[in-house]
Design an enzyme around this catalytic site. Structure first.
Site, PDB file in Angstrom:
ATOM      1  N   GLN A   4       0.847  -1.193   0.000  1.00 17.18           N
ATOM      2  CA  GLN A   4       0.000   0.000   0.000  1.00 17.18           C
ATOM      3  C   GLN A   4       0.892   1.256   0.000  1.00 17.18           C
ATOM      4  OE1 GLN A   4      -2.374   2.474  -0.364  1.00 17.18           O
ATOM      5  NE2 GLN A   4      -3.784   0.984   0.526  1.00 17.18           N
ATOM      6  N   ARG A  40      -0.059   4.357   0.177  1.00 15.76           N
ATOM      7  CA  ARG A  40      -0.581   5.438   1.008  1.00 15.76           C
ATOM      8  C   ARG A  40      -0.120   5.239   2.444  1.00 15.76           C
ATOM      9  NH1 ARG A  40      -6.982   6.459   1.428  1.00 15.76           N
ATOM     10  NH2 ARG A  40      -6.817   4.221   1.193  1.00 15.76           N
ATOM     11  N   GLY A  63     -23.955  -1.268   7.573  1.00 12.34           N
ATOM     12  CA  GLY A  63     -23.083  -2.395   7.289  1.00 12.34           C
ATOM     13  C   GLY A  63     -22.144  -2.090   6.134  1.00 12.34           C
ATOM     14  N   GLU A  66      -9.006  -1.213   2.126  1.00 15.75           N
ATOM     15  CA  GLU A  66      -8.389  -1.014   3.450  1.00 15.75           C
ATOM     16  C   GLU A  66      -9.149   0.019   4.284  1.00 15.75           C
ATOM     17  OE1 GLU A  66      -4.092  -0.095   5.589  1.00 15.75           O
ATOM     18  OE2 GLU A  66      -4.143  -0.745   3.487  1.00 15.75           O
ATOM     19  N   ARG A 112     -12.398   0.470   4.307  1.00 14.44           N
ATOM     20  CA  ARG A 112     -13.549  -0.245   4.870  1.00 14.44           C
ATOM     21  C   ARG A 112     -13.106  -1.135   6.039  1.00 14.44           C
ATOM     22  NH1 ARG A 112     -15.153  -2.751  -0.625  1.00 14.44           N
ATOM     23  NH2 ARG A 112     -13.355  -1.527  -1.312  1.00 14.44           N
ATOM     24  N   GLU A 167      -5.290   2.070  -7.893  1.00 10.37           N
ATOM     25  CA  GLU A 167      -6.535   2.399  -7.190  1.00 10.37           C
ATOM     26  C   GLU A 167      -6.412   3.752  -6.484  1.00 10.37           C
ATOM     27  OE1 GLU A 167      -9.631   0.131  -4.200  1.00 10.37           O
ATOM     28  OE2 GLU A 167      -7.486   0.006  -3.795  1.00 10.37           O
ATOM     29  N   ASN A 168      -5.283   3.958  -5.817  1.00  7.94           N
ATOM     30  CA  ASN A 168      -5.084   5.212  -5.083  1.00  7.94           C
ATOM     31  C   ASN A 168      -4.870   6.401  -6.005  1.00  7.94           C
ATOM     32  OD1 ASN A 168      -5.052   4.731  -2.068  1.00  7.94           O
ATOM     33  ND2 ASN A 168      -3.682   3.111  -2.728  1.00  7.94           N
ATOM     34  N   ARG A 180      -8.071   7.537  -7.587  1.00  8.88           N
ATOM     35  CA  ARG A 180      -8.931   8.262  -6.651  1.00  8.88           C
ATOM     36  C   ARG A 180      -8.247   9.521  -6.129  1.00  8.88           C
ATOM     37  NH1 ARG A 180     -10.170   3.337  -3.455  1.00  8.88           N
ATOM     38  NH2 ARG A 180      -8.844   4.304  -1.906  1.00  8.88           N
TER      39      ARG A 180
END
Length: 284
Positions: free
Chosen positions: A38, A40, A59, A79, A81, A112-113, A116
């Site tokens: 990761q 980040r 939920g 991560e 979540r 992904e990071n 976003r």
């Protein structure tokens, strides 16, 4: 998905989608560990708290994606979540178990990071370099995989050349990517730090910092031009050589503004007497 994205990205990210054939299972949070790749380093605590409140009420709506590893599972996507579920005291979390290689895991975490815009510029730079080093990728191949241009990759990698303190400024957002790009090309690390500090203190725009760098470079070019020795006139070279042969000693001709001088070097009293006789025409 944008058509500009490379084939590597198109082929990779669909693996993160969940379809009807995927089995969703409840996995104890204690058996999960974060993605070691990761990029980040900092998670916004306020947004985690907000997500935790939502999870407590509704939920976890979208299962996280994991892969099986020794002694549990590793988080591939989700991560935030996972962290939010820990905050609100959940014991388990819905997940889909898939198979991924280490390289895919690194690429997914980075892509992904980046997509976003969760990462700061230094985190992106470090992640790009890690992918290049660990999997022997070229900048061109990495650019295709993350759907960016090669120049984009190169610009981020150059940030790794900054002094550590300036890297920290960029990580914290005290100094923007644009500001960092303006000074990273300078050779003097102390000057880079000084300019970064001034830019922050004076709240310079990127343009103002670029102008300051330009002024310094022009000043240095002027200094170098002054220090650069002038090329000697070929005619003067020939005269010096001729006089050296005649007087058998070192001869220097200095000239400028239509006047000058001729220097003949001697190394002993006898040598001086010899030169004087030659100059007076009293050759033996």
């Amino acid at each position: 998905m944008s058509k500009r994205l490379g084939k590597g990205l198109d082929a990779l990210l669909p693996a993160l989608s969940i379809n009807d054939d995927d089995k969703v299972v409840e996995i104890p949070l204690a058996q999960l560990r974060p993605n070691p790749y990761q990029p980040r380093r900092n998670f916004n605590e306020e947004s985690i708290q907000e997500l935790a409140s939502s999870i407590k009420e509704h939920g976890v709506i979208q299962p996280i994606i994991v892969r099986s590893v020794l002694k549990g599972f590793e988080i591939i996507a989700g991560e935030r979540r996972f962290r939010a579920s820990q905050v609100c005291g959940k014991a388990t979390i819905p997940a889909v178990v898939k198979k991924f290689t280490d390289q895919q895991v690194m690429e997914i975490a980075l892509i992904e990071n980046v997509q976003r815009e969760d990462l700061n510029a230094m985190e992106i730079a470090v992640a790009y370099q890690a992918l290049i080093d660990q999997f022997s990728l070229t900048q061109e191949v990495l650019a295709v995989k993350v759907g960016k241009s090669r120049s984009h990759i190169a610009n981020f990698l150059r940030l790794l050349q900054l002094p550590e303190e300036v890297k920290e400024y960029v990580s914290r957002g005290t100094l923007s990517m644009g500001h960092a790009k303006a000074i990273v090309g300078l050779r003097d690390k102390k000057l880079i730090k000084a300019l970064a500090d001034t830019a922050i203190k004076e709240q310079w725009s990127v343009r103002e910092l670029e102008e300051e760098v330009k002024k310094l470079e022009e000043k240095n070019d002027t200094k170098k031009a002054k220090l650069k020795p002038k090329r000697k006139d070929p005619y003067i070279n020939e005269l010096e050589e001729s006089l050296r042969e005649t007087y058998r000693t070192t001869v220097k001709i200095r000239h400028g503004n239509n006047k000058g001088k001729i220097e003949l070097l001697y190394y002993s009293k006898e040598d001086l007497d010899r030169l004087l006789e030659l100059l007076q025409g009293k050759t033996s």
